[in-house]
Design a protein around this motif. Structure first.
Motif, PDB file in Angstrom:
ATOM      1  N   ILE A   1       5.067  31.307  43.440  1.00 51.64           N
ATOM      2  CA  ILE A   1       5.540  30.427  44.520  1.00 51.64           C
ATOM      3  C   ILE A   1       5.389  31.056  45.907  1.00 51.64           C
ATOM      4  CG2 ILE A   1       7.155  29.196  43.033  1.00 51.64           C
ATOM      5  CD1 ILE A   1       9.390  31.008  44.230  1.00 51.64           C
ATOM      6  N   GLY A   2       4.869  32.267  45.973  1.00 47.83           N
ATOM      7  CA  GLY A   2       4.671  32.930  47.258  1.00 47.83           C
ATOM      8  C   GLY A   2       4.198  34.351  47.038  1.00 47.83           C
ATOM      9  N   ALA A   3       3.733  34.994  48.095  1.00 46.78           N
ATOM     10  CA  ALA A   3       3.215  36.360  47.973  1.00 46.78           C
ATOM     11  C   ALA A   3       3.661  37.208  49.151  1.00 46.78           C
ATOM     12  CB  ALA A   3       1.689  36.351  47.902  1.00 46.78           C
ATOM     13  N   GLN A   4       4.271  38.342  48.847  1.00 47.05           N
ATOM     14  CA  GLN A   4       4.644  39.276  49.909  1.00 47.05           C
ATOM     15  C   GLN A   4       3.387  39.906  50.516  1.00 47.05           C
ATOM     16  OE1 GLN A   4       7.434  42.205  48.485  1.00 47.05           O
ATOM     17  NE2 GLN A   4       8.797  40.672  47.609  1.00 47.05           N
ATOM     18  N   TYR A   5       2.564  40.532  49.675  1.00 45.91           N
ATOM     19  CA  TYR A   5       1.353  41.199  50.159  1.00 45.91           C
ATOM     20  C   TYR A   5       0.210  40.188  50.231  1.00 45.91           C
ATOM     21  CZ  TYR A   5       3.469  45.777  48.906  1.00 45.91           C
ATOM     22  OH  TYR A   5       4.280  46.884  48.789  1.00 45.91           O
ATOM     23  N   GLN A   6      -0.344  40.006  51.415  1.00 42.85           N
ATOM     24  CA  GLN A   6      -1.501  39.132  51.573  1.00 42.85           C
ATOM     25  C   GLN A   6      -2.791  39.825  51.146  1.00 42.85           C
ATOM     26  OE1 GLN A   6      -1.109  35.684  53.009  1.00 42.85           O
ATOM     27  NE2 GLN A   6       0.782  36.381  52.049  1.00 42.85           N
ATOM     28  N   LYS A   7      -2.754  41.139  51.122  1.00 41.88           N
ATOM     29  CA  LYS A   7      -3.861  41.939  50.604  1.00 41.88           C
ATOM     30  C   LYS A   7      -3.294  42.853  49.534  1.00 41.88           C
ATOM     31  CE  LYS A   7      -6.892  43.556  53.649  1.00 41.88           C
ATOM     32  NZ  LYS A   7      -7.475  44.239  54.827  1.00 41.88           N
ATOM     33  N   ASN A   8      -4.008  43.001  48.422  1.00 47.24           N
ATOM     34  CA  ASN A   8      -3.485  43.882  47.389  1.00 47.24           C
ATOM     35  C   ASN A   8      -3.611  45.333  47.827  1.00 47.24           C
ATOM     36  OD1 ASN A   8      -5.756  45.396  45.802  1.00 47.24           O
ATOM     37  ND2 ASN A   8      -6.576  43.336  46.119  1.00 47.24           N
ATOM     38  N   PRO A   9      -2.708  46.192  47.374  1.00 47.05           N
ATOM     39  CA  PRO A   9      -2.674  47.577  47.839  1.00 47.05           C
ATOM     40  C   PRO A   9      -3.580  48.535  47.067  1.00 47.05           C
ATOM     41  CG  PRO A   9      -0.779  47.140  46.457  1.00 47.05           C
ATOM     42  CD  PRO A   9      -1.528  45.849  46.568  1.00 47.05           C
ATOM     43  N   PHE A  10      -4.361  48.026  46.114  1.00 51.79           N
ATOM     44  CA  PHE A  10      -5.263  48.915  45.383  1.00 51.79           C
ATOM     45  C   PHE A  10      -6.247  49.580  46.335  1.00 51.79           C
ATOM     46  CE2 PHE A  10      -4.392  45.882  41.789  1.00 51.79           C
ATOM     47  CZ  PHE A  10      -3.687  46.793  41.009  1.00 51.79           C
ATOM     48  N   ALA A  11      -6.456  50.870  46.132  1.00 50.20           N
ATOM     49  CA  ALA A  11      -7.338  51.626  47.018  1.00 50.20           C
ATOM     50  C   ALA A  11      -7.982  52.772  46.258  1.00 50.20           C
ATOM     51  CB  ALA A  11      -6.540  52.176  48.206  1.00 50.20           C
TER      52      ALA A  11
ATOM     53  N   LEU B   1      -9.580  48.068  48.126  1.00 51.32           N
ATOM     54  CA  LEU B   1     -10.424  47.203  47.319  1.00 51.32           C
ATOM     55  C   LEU B   1     -10.527  45.825  47.958  1.00 51.32           C
ATOM     56  CD1 LEU B   1      -9.855  49.532  45.312  1.00 51.32           C
ATOM     57  CD2 LEU B   1      -9.672  47.815  43.504  1.00 51.32           C
ATOM     58  N   ALA B   2      -9.432  45.391  48.602  1.00 51.57           N
ATOM     59  CA  ALA B   2      -9.390  44.070  49.224  1.00 51.57           C
ATOM     60  C   ALA B   2     -10.424  43.917  50.338  1.00 51.57           C
ATOM     61  CB  ALA B   2      -7.996  43.795  49.777  1.00 51.57           C
TER      62      ALA B   2
ATOM     63  N   SER C   1      -0.592  40.261  46.234  1.00 45.50           N
ATOM     64  CA  SER C   1       0.216  41.082  45.333  1.00 45.50           C
ATOM     65  C   SER C   1       1.685  40.956  45.707  1.00 45.50           C
ATOM     66  CB  SER C   1      -0.222  42.548  45.395  1.00 45.50           C
ATOM     67  OG  SER C   1       0.354  43.297  44.346  1.00 45.50           O
ATOM     68  N   GLU C   2       2.535  41.545  44.864  1.00 42.24           N
ATOM     69  CA  GLU C   2       3.980  41.398  45.021  1.00 42.24           C
ATOM     70  C   GLU C   2       4.313  39.911  45.144  1.00 42.24           C
ATOM     71  OE1 GLU C   2       6.204  44.691  45.066  1.00 42.24           O
ATOM     72  OE2 GLU C   2       4.420  44.399  43.836  1.00 42.24           O
ATOM     73  N   THR C   3       3.824  39.158  44.193  1.00 43.39           N
ATOM     74  CA  THR C   3       4.006  37.708  44.200  1.00 43.39           C
ATOM     75  C   THR C   3       5.329  37.311  43.558  1.00 43.39           C
ATOM     76  OG1 THR C   3       2.614  37.710  42.204  1.00 43.39           O
ATOM     77  CG2 THR C   3       1.582  37.059  44.272  1.00 43.39           C
TER      78      THR C   3
ATOM     79  N   SER D   1       6.667  52.290  53.566  1.00 37.61           N
ATOM     80  CA  SER D   1       7.179  51.049  54.132  1.00 37.61           C
ATOM     81  C   SER D   1       6.302  50.565  55.286  1.00 37.61           C
ATOM     82  CB  SER D   1       8.620  51.253  54.603  1.00 37.61           C
ATOM     83  OG  SER D   1       9.227  50.024  54.922  1.00 37.61           O
ATOM     84  N   ALA D   2       5.872  51.492  56.141  1.00 39.13           N
ATOM     85  CA  ALA D   2       5.017  51.128  57.277  1.00 39.13           C
ATOM     86  C   ALA D   2       3.671  50.595  56.794  1.00 39.13           C
ATOM     87  CB  ALA D   2       4.812  52.333  58.187  1.00 39.13           C
ATOM     88  N   ASP D   3       3.111  51.224  55.758  1.00 35.73           N
ATOM     89  CA  ASP D   3       1.821  50.786  55.236  1.00 35.73           C
ATOM     90  C   ASP D   3       1.917  49.423  54.563  1.00 35.73           C
ATOM     91  OD1 ASP D   3       0.328  52.903  56.137  1.00 35.73           O
ATOM     92  OD2 ASP D   3       0.419  54.041  54.272  1.00 35.73           O
ATOM     93  N   GLN D   4       3.009  49.194  53.826  1.00 35.16           N
ATOM     94  CA  GLN D   4       3.108  47.895  53.155  1.00 35.16           C
ATOM     95  C   GLN D   4       3.316  46.762  54.157  1.00 35.16           C
ATOM     96  OE1 GLN D   4       6.222  47.655  50.253  1.00 35.16           O
ATOM     97  NE2 GLN D   4       7.882  47.818  51.724  1.00 35.16           N
ATOM     98  N   ASN D   5       3.955  47.063  55.282  1.00 38.22           N
ATOM     99  CA  ASN D   5       4.133  46.030  56.297  1.00 38.22           C
ATOM    100  C   ASN D   5       2.792  45.506  56.820  1.00 38.22           C
ATOM    101  OD1 ASN D   5       6.881  46.206  56.033  1.00 38.22           O
ATOM    102  ND2 ASN D   5       7.211  47.375  57.909  1.00 38.22           N
ATOM    103  N   LYS D   6       1.774  46.382  56.809  1.00 43.05           N
ATOM    104  CA  LYS D   6       0.443  45.970  57.240  1.00 43.05           C
ATOM    105  C   LYS D   6      -0.187  44.997  56.244  1.00 43.05           C
ATOM    106  CE  LYS D   6      -0.270  50.528  59.323  1.00 43.05           C
ATOM    107  NZ  LYS D   6      -1.028  51.818  59.210  1.00 43.05           N
ATOM    108  N   LEU D   7       0.244  45.076  54.987  1.00 40.69           N
ATOM    109  CA  LEU D   7      -0.267  44.170  53.961  1.00 40.69           C
ATOM    110  C   LEU D   7       0.461  42.826  53.985  1.00 40.69           C
ATOM    111  CD1 LEU D   7      -0.421  46.687  50.963  1.00 40.69           C
ATOM    112  CD2 LEU D   7      -2.270  46.085  52.543  1.00 40.69           C
ATOM    113  N   ILE D   8       1.659  42.830  54.550  1.00 37.87           N
ATOM    114  CA  ILE D   8       2.510  41.634  54.588  1.00 37.87           C
ATOM    115  C   ILE D   8       2.244  40.794  55.825  1.00 37.87           C
ATOM    116  CG2 ILE D   8       4.905  40.844  54.779  1.00 37.87           C
ATOM    117  CD1 ILE D   8       5.701  43.380  53.184  1.00 37.87           C
TER     118      ILE D   8
END
Length: 344
Positions: free
Chosen positions: A116-126, A213-214, A222-224, A283-290
């Motif tokens: 129903i939604g996704a926190q990460y707009q890009k997956n964090p795989f790297a 990878l994204a 991700s983090e859906t 936390s700072a890095d994941q905010n860039k994905l959100i």
């Protein structure tokens, strides 16, 4: 973290605060004040680290209670936990955090779930490498040794296929989750979450680099958030209430990365030996994905139609053949922002 993992490092400090327990969901109407939905069970995708900063802040700042819940149970995941999709499908949790590949596979096997939604707009795989010997593109992996965890092999295989790379041209080395072998030259690259392993090495003084990878033919959110079909049909207001609290918590978390990091290290994950500095970097890095131009305009957790289509195509590469209609139901998040535009 849904398909990767993290090495726990030493941290400390204290903070007087209450935190959610690990009990199952109580959908009754208990609680005090205006609460009418009972205790909300939220199944996290991993251990209680900074990955769930928004949930911690929603708990600490009373957003779940303001949305109509008497409290929240943040149910930790981890290597030995039952699958998060199982916990939601069986009612142990009302809402869960997962990923499209995991939820898509569960749906294909009969689980009555929807994203129903996704926190990460890009997956964090790297792909992580040492800065002195950088691996900057998928093509740079040819002729190299790459450490890949067993739980990530399906994503690894799909990524190679997406980039038309012959698996035999790269030496895949089975590894666990501690990335220290990368620093000794045992491998040249490491399959990682960009939010986790790179920062674990940085706080130890290592100079590392990554590529997502994204950014190379593997778009996947991700983090859906997922709930059951029954919840969508019969408990729509409760789903909206949970999302309202989550949005408020994550708006705070993305405005200041240090907030969730401190709560992870000193409250929710205080028994895990987390390093607060590393958690702050995570936390700072994941905010860039959100935070993207789209979520800034449309609201957190929203997905564009184009992104949904890209996810379905990526999943097919990974062997998960599912339609957008079977995997996603974005009607609730869209209704919520229409009803409460102040949440954007």
């Amino acid at each position: 973290m849904t398909a990767g993992a993290t090495l726990l490092t030493v941290g400390g400090g204290g903070l007087l605060a209450a935190c959610g327990s690990d009990d199952s969901d109580d959908s009754g109407s208990g609680g005090s004040g205006a609460a009418s939905f009972g205790t909300l069970g939220v199944r996290l995708s991993w251990i209680k680290n900074a990955e769930f900063a928004g949930e911690y802040l929603a708990d600490q700042r009373g957003y779940y209670k303001a949305a109509g819940f008497s409290g929240v149970n943040l149910i930790a995941g981890g290597p030995s936990a039952t699958p998060q999709d199982t916990d939601v499908a069986t009612g142990k949790a009302f809402i869960g955090i997962s990923s499209p590949d995991i939820t898509g596979t569960a749906i294909a096997q009969g689980a009555p779930l929807k994203i129903i939604g996704a926190q990460y707009q890009k997956n964090p795989f790297a792909i992580l490498s040492m800065a002195k010997s950088p691996i900057s593109t998928p093509q740079d992996m040819v002729g190299k040794k790459i450490g890949v965890q067993a739980t990530n092999e399906s994503v690894w295989s799909a990524f190679l296929k997406a980039n038309k790379l012959d698996p035999s041209s790269i030496t895949k080395v089975p590894v666990e989750f501690d990335p220290l072998p990368l620093t000794t030259g045992t491998v040249d690259g490491w399959f990682a979450f960009v939010t986790n392993e790179p920062n674990l090495l940085r706080v130890k003084g290592f100079d590392v680099t990554t590529f997502l990878l994204a950014d190379h033919n593997y778009p996947l959110v991700s983090e859906t958030f997922m709930v059951t079909d029954e919840s969508i049909a019969k408990n729509r207001d409760k789903v909206k209430a949970a999302l309202t609290a989550e949005i408020r918590g994550w708006k705070d978390a993305t405005s200041d990365a240090s907030l969730g990091a401190k709560l992870a290290a000193t409250v929710y994950g205080k028994d895990l030996g987390l390093d607060e500095k590393e958690q702050g970097l995570e936390s700072a890095d994941q905010n860039k994905l959100i935070l993207t131009e789209e979520t800034k305009k449309n609201g957190l957790f929203t997905l564009t139609d184009t992104l949904v289509e890209e996810n379905i195509a990526t999943l097919k590469l990974a062997g998960v053949d599912i339609t957008a209609e079977k995997l996603f139901d974005l009607s609730i998040i869209r209704e919520l922002y229409k009803e409460k535009p102040e949440l954007v």
